[in-house]
Design a protein around this motif. Structure first.
Motif, PDB file in Angstrom:
ATOM      1  N   PHE A   6     -20.846  44.164 -23.274  1.00  0.00           N
ATOM      2  CA  PHE A   6     -20.943  42.972 -22.444  1.00  0.00           C
ATOM      3  C   PHE A   6     -19.638  42.175 -22.502  1.00  0.00           C
ATOM      4  CE2 PHE A   6     -21.798  38.425 -22.046  1.00  0.00           C
ATOM      5  CZ  PHE A   6     -22.291  38.380 -20.755  1.00  0.00           C
ATOM      6  N   PHE A   7     -19.092  42.010 -23.729  1.00  0.00           N
ATOM      7  CA  PHE A   7     -17.841  41.268 -23.883  1.00  0.00           C
ATOM      8  C   PHE A   7     -16.715  41.960 -23.119  1.00  0.00           C
ATOM      9  CE2 PHE A   7     -13.802  40.579 -26.095  1.00  0.00           C
ATOM     10  CZ  PHE A   7     -13.685  39.207 -25.923  1.00  0.00           C
ATOM     11  N   LEU A   8     -16.629  43.283 -23.224  1.00  0.00           N
ATOM     12  CA  LEU A   8     -15.596  44.042 -22.536  1.00  0.00           C
ATOM     13  C   LEU A   8     -15.742  43.900 -21.030  1.00  0.00           C
ATOM     14  CD1 LEU A   8     -13.217  45.976 -22.634  1.00  0.00           C
ATOM     15  CD2 LEU A   8     -14.839  47.859 -22.756  1.00  0.00           C
ATOM     16  N   MET A   9     -16.963  44.023 -20.515  1.00  0.00           N
ATOM     17  CA  MET A   9     -17.209  43.896 -19.075  1.00  0.00           C
ATOM     18  C   MET A   9     -16.877  42.481 -18.592  1.00  0.00           C
ATOM     19  SD  MET A   9     -18.176  46.823 -17.979  1.00  0.00           S
ATOM     20  CE  MET A   9     -19.164  46.677 -16.525  1.00  0.00           C
ATOM     21  N   THR A  10     -17.239  41.465 -19.372  1.00  0.00           N
ATOM     22  CA  THR A  10     -16.945  40.081 -19.019  1.00  0.00           C
ATOM     23  C   THR A  10     -15.439  39.846 -18.997  1.00  0.00           C
ATOM     24  OG1 THR A  10     -19.022  39.370 -19.992  1.00  0.00           O
ATOM     25  CG2 THR A  10     -17.384  37.672 -19.613  1.00  0.00           C
ATOM     26  N   SER A  11     -14.738  40.376 -19.983  1.00  0.00           N
ATOM     27  CA  SER A  11     -13.280  40.218 -20.039  1.00  0.00           C
ATOM     28  C   SER A  11     -12.615  40.872 -18.840  1.00  0.00           C
ATOM     29  CB  SER A  11     -12.725  40.829 -21.324  1.00  0.00           C
ATOM     30  OG  SER A  11     -13.213  40.135 -22.431  1.00  0.00           O
ATOM     31  N   ILE A  12     -13.072  42.040 -18.451  1.00  0.00           N
ATOM     32  CA  ILE A  12     -12.509  42.729 -17.296  1.00  0.00           C
ATOM     33  C   ILE A  12     -12.777  41.926 -16.031  1.00  0.00           C
ATOM     34  CG2 ILE A  12     -12.722  44.769 -15.818  1.00  0.00           C
ATOM     35  CD1 ILE A  12     -13.205  46.358 -18.461  1.00  0.00           C
ATOM     36  N   ALA A  13     -13.996  41.425 -15.873  1.00  0.00           N
ATOM     37  CA  ALA A  13     -14.344  40.630 -14.693  1.00  0.00           C
ATOM     38  C   ALA A  13     -13.519  39.355 -14.635  1.00  0.00           C
ATOM     39  CB  ALA A  13     -15.829  40.301 -14.695  1.00  0.00           C
ATOM     40  N   MET A  14     -13.330  38.711 -15.785  1.00  0.00           N
ATOM     41  CA  MET A  14     -12.559  37.476 -15.806  1.00  0.00           C
ATOM     42  C   MET A  14     -11.115  37.745 -15.417  1.00  0.00           C
ATOM     43  SD  MET A  14     -14.161  35.380 -19.072  1.00  0.00           S
ATOM     44  CE  MET A  14     -12.647  35.478 -19.903  1.00  0.00           C
ATOM     45  N   ARG A 160      -5.361  15.839 -17.371  1.00  0.00           N
ATOM     46  CA  ARG A 160      -5.715  16.983 -18.237  1.00  0.00           C
ATOM     47  C   ARG A 160      -7.027  17.614 -17.790  1.00  0.00           C
ATOM     48  NH1 ARG A 160      -4.003  13.417 -22.457  1.00  0.00           N
ATOM     49  NH2 ARG A 160      -6.184  13.033 -23.004  1.00  0.00           N
ATOM     50  N   ALA A 161      -7.988  16.811 -17.410  1.00  0.00           N
ATOM     51  CA  ALA A 161      -9.271  17.342 -16.950  1.00  0.00           C
ATOM     52  C   ALA A 161      -9.102  18.134 -15.655  1.00  0.00           C
ATOM     53  CB  ALA A 161     -10.278  16.205 -16.770  1.00  0.00           C
ATOM     54  N   ILE A 162      -8.334  17.597 -14.714  1.00  0.00           N
ATOM     55  CA  ILE A 162      -8.078  18.299 -13.450  1.00  0.00           C
ATOM     56  C   ILE A 162      -7.307  19.583 -13.717  1.00  0.00           C
ATOM     57  CG2 ILE A 162      -6.845  18.145 -11.243  1.00  0.00           C
ATOM     58  CD1 ILE A 162      -7.429  15.063 -11.406  1.00  0.00           C
ATOM     59  N   PHE A 163      -6.278  19.485 -14.544  1.00  0.00           N
ATOM     60  CA  PHE A 163      -5.466  20.653 -14.900  1.00  0.00           C
ATOM     61  C   PHE A 163      -6.335  21.731 -15.542  1.00  0.00           C
ATOM     62  CE2 PHE A 163      -3.242  23.096 -18.095  1.00  0.00           C
ATOM     63  CZ  PHE A 163      -2.171  23.623 -17.386  1.00  0.00           C
ATOM     64  N   SER A 164      -7.176  21.348 -16.485  1.00  0.00           N
ATOM     65  CA  SER A 164      -8.010  22.323 -17.205  1.00  0.00           C
ATOM     66  C   SER A 164      -8.908  23.098 -16.254  1.00  0.00           C
ATOM     67  CB  SER A 164      -8.856  21.622 -18.266  1.00  0.00           C
ATOM     68  OG  SER A 164      -8.030  21.113 -19.284  1.00  0.00           O
ATOM     69  N   LYS A 165      -9.507  22.401 -15.301  1.00  0.00           N
ATOM     70  CA  LYS A 165     -10.387  23.065 -14.334  1.00  0.00           C
ATOM     71  C   LYS A 165      -9.595  24.056 -13.483  1.00  0.00           C
ATOM     72  CE  LYS A 165     -13.703  22.246 -10.682  1.00  0.00           C
ATOM     73  NZ  LYS A 165     -14.375  21.287  -9.839  1.00  0.00           N
ATOM     74  N   LYS A 166      -8.450  23.610 -12.972  1.00  0.00           N
ATOM     75  CA  LYS A 166      -7.622  24.470 -12.126  1.00  0.00           C
ATOM     76  C   LYS A 166      -7.039  25.633 -12.949  1.00  0.00           C
ATOM     77  CE  LYS A 166      -6.561  23.406  -8.395  1.00  0.00           C
ATOM     78  NZ  LYS A 166      -7.237  23.639  -7.120  1.00  0.00           N
ATOM     79  N   TYR A 167      -6.665  25.372 -14.198  1.00  0.00           N
ATOM     80  CA  TYR A 167      -6.124  26.410 -15.078  1.00  0.00           C
ATOM     81  C   TYR A 167      -7.169  27.502 -15.308  1.00  0.00           C
ATOM     82  CZ  TYR A 167      -3.681  28.523 -19.053  1.00  0.00           C
ATOM     83  OH  TYR A 167      -3.057  29.393 -19.908  1.00  0.00           O
ATOM     84  N   SER A 168      -8.408  27.108 -15.504  1.00  0.00           N
ATOM     85  CA  SER A 168      -9.488  28.092 -15.674  1.00  0.00           C
ATOM     86  C   SER A 168      -9.612  28.973 -14.442  1.00  0.00           C
ATOM     87  CB  SER A 168     -10.823  27.383 -15.948  1.00  0.00           C
ATOM     88  OG  SER A 168     -10.801  26.780 -17.203  1.00  0.00           O
ATOM     89  N   GLN A 169      -9.425  28.387 -13.275  1.00  0.00           N
ATOM     90  CA  GLN A 169      -9.462  29.171 -12.037  1.00  0.00           C
ATOM     91  C   GLN A 169      -8.280  30.135 -11.977  1.00  0.00           C
ATOM     92  OE1 GLN A 169      -9.454  26.041  -9.119  1.00  0.00           O
ATOM     93  NE2 GLN A 169     -11.647  25.660  -9.308  1.00  0.00           N
ATOM     94  N   VAL A 170      -7.088  29.655 -12.334  1.00  0.00           N
ATOM     95  CA  VAL A 170      -5.885  30.485 -12.265  1.00  0.00           C
ATOM     96  C   VAL A 170      -5.995  31.673 -13.224  1.00  0.00           C
ATOM     97  CG1 VAL A 170      -3.397  30.549 -12.785  1.00  0.00           C
ATOM     98  CG2 VAL A 170      -4.339  28.693 -11.394  1.00  0.00           C
ATOM     99  N   ILE A 171      -6.461  31.427 -14.440  1.00  0.00           N
ATOM    100  CA  ILE A 171      -6.531  32.543 -15.407  1.00  0.00           C
ATOM    101  C   ILE A 171      -7.812  33.364 -15.243  1.00  0.00           C
ATOM    102  CG2 ILE A 171      -4.983  31.432 -17.033  1.00  0.00           C
ATOM    103  CD1 ILE A 171      -7.463  30.774 -18.764  1.00  0.00           C
ATOM    104  N   GLY A 172      -8.690  32.936 -14.340  1.00  0.00           N
ATOM    105  CA  GLY A 172      -9.891  33.718 -14.039  1.00  0.00           C
ATOM    106  C   GLY A 172     -10.979  33.608 -15.082  1.00  0.00           C
ATOM    107  N   SER A 173     -11.088  32.448 -15.731  1.00  0.00           N
ATOM    108  CA  SER A 173     -12.110  32.329 -16.787  1.00  0.00           C
ATOM    109  C   SER A 173     -13.284  31.456 -16.375  1.00  0.00           C
ATOM    110  CB  SER A 173     -11.485  31.779 -18.083  1.00  0.00           C
ATOM    111  OG  SER A 173     -11.115  30.432 -17.913  1.00  0.00           O
ATOM    112  N   ASN A 174     -13.443  31.189 -15.088  1.00  0.00           N
ATOM    113  CA  ASN A 174     -14.613  30.400 -14.687  1.00  0.00           C
ATOM    114  C   ASN A 174     -15.525  31.180 -13.782  1.00  0.00           C
ATOM    115  OD1 ASN A 174     -12.999  30.391 -12.415  1.00  0.00           O
ATOM    116  ND2 ASN A 174     -13.365  28.259 -11.955  1.00  0.00           N
TER     117      ASN A 174
END
Length: 174
Positions: A6-14, A160-174
């Protein structure tokens, strides 16, 4: 075993959802020891503009006394920046991809305000300033807040809050 799979599949999807920063962002960031996704995220927070293929940082963006504007050409943005500086002074205008305030950042790095509209130069300067903030703050999210508002306080916290949300989108972790 199931948890590991599951962790591997989640990491690939992210990672599949991650945005790859364009080469100019990578070059500028890596030259200063800044993660390219951090620099790209700052630009996306500062100057994102909708074009036919999606939202991307726009090089000819200005913020004059709190009002953001996007221009079709560098020349139009340059004229508007000079008008804004005449009307509102050197601290009243933020310029380019990473919205460098002329009084606080731009005038320290460029001979002329319109030079901050050069995408590569703007990214290089932002990477230099982000690196300085990281050395002071010790964390990339806090460095982004410092970039936006070196004095800190509520504006830096909100950023920082706005950046964090957008950063999560950029790195694909949301």
């Amino acid at each position: 075993m199931k948890k590991m799979l599951f962790f591997l599949m989640t990491s690939i999807a992210m990672s599949a959802n991650a945005e790859t920063p364009p080469p100019a962002y990578q070059r500028a960031a890596l030259a200063q020891g800044v993660p390219p996704a951090v620099l790209y995220t700052v630009a996306k927070v500062e100057s994102n503009f909708k074009i036919k293929i999606g939202y991307y940082p726009w090089p000819w963006t200005l913020n004059i006394k709190g009002k953001g504007s996007y221009y079709a050409t560098r020349g139009e943005a340059c004229s508007a920046a000079l008008d804004g500086l005449r009307q509102h002074g050197k601290y009243g205008v933020d310029i380019g991809l990473t919205q460098q305030n002329w009084g606080w950042i731009g005038s320290q790095h460029y001979a002329h305000p319109c030079d901050a509209l050069s995408p590569n130069d703007n990214l290089n300067t932002a990477a230099i300033e982000l690196r300085k903030c990281f050395e002071r703050e010790g964390d990339w999210v806090r460095a982004a807040g410092c970039y936006h508002r070196p004095a800190g306080g509520e504006p830096a916290r909100i950023y920082r809050a706005i950046f964090s949300k957008k950063y999560s989108q950029v790195i694909g972790s949301n």
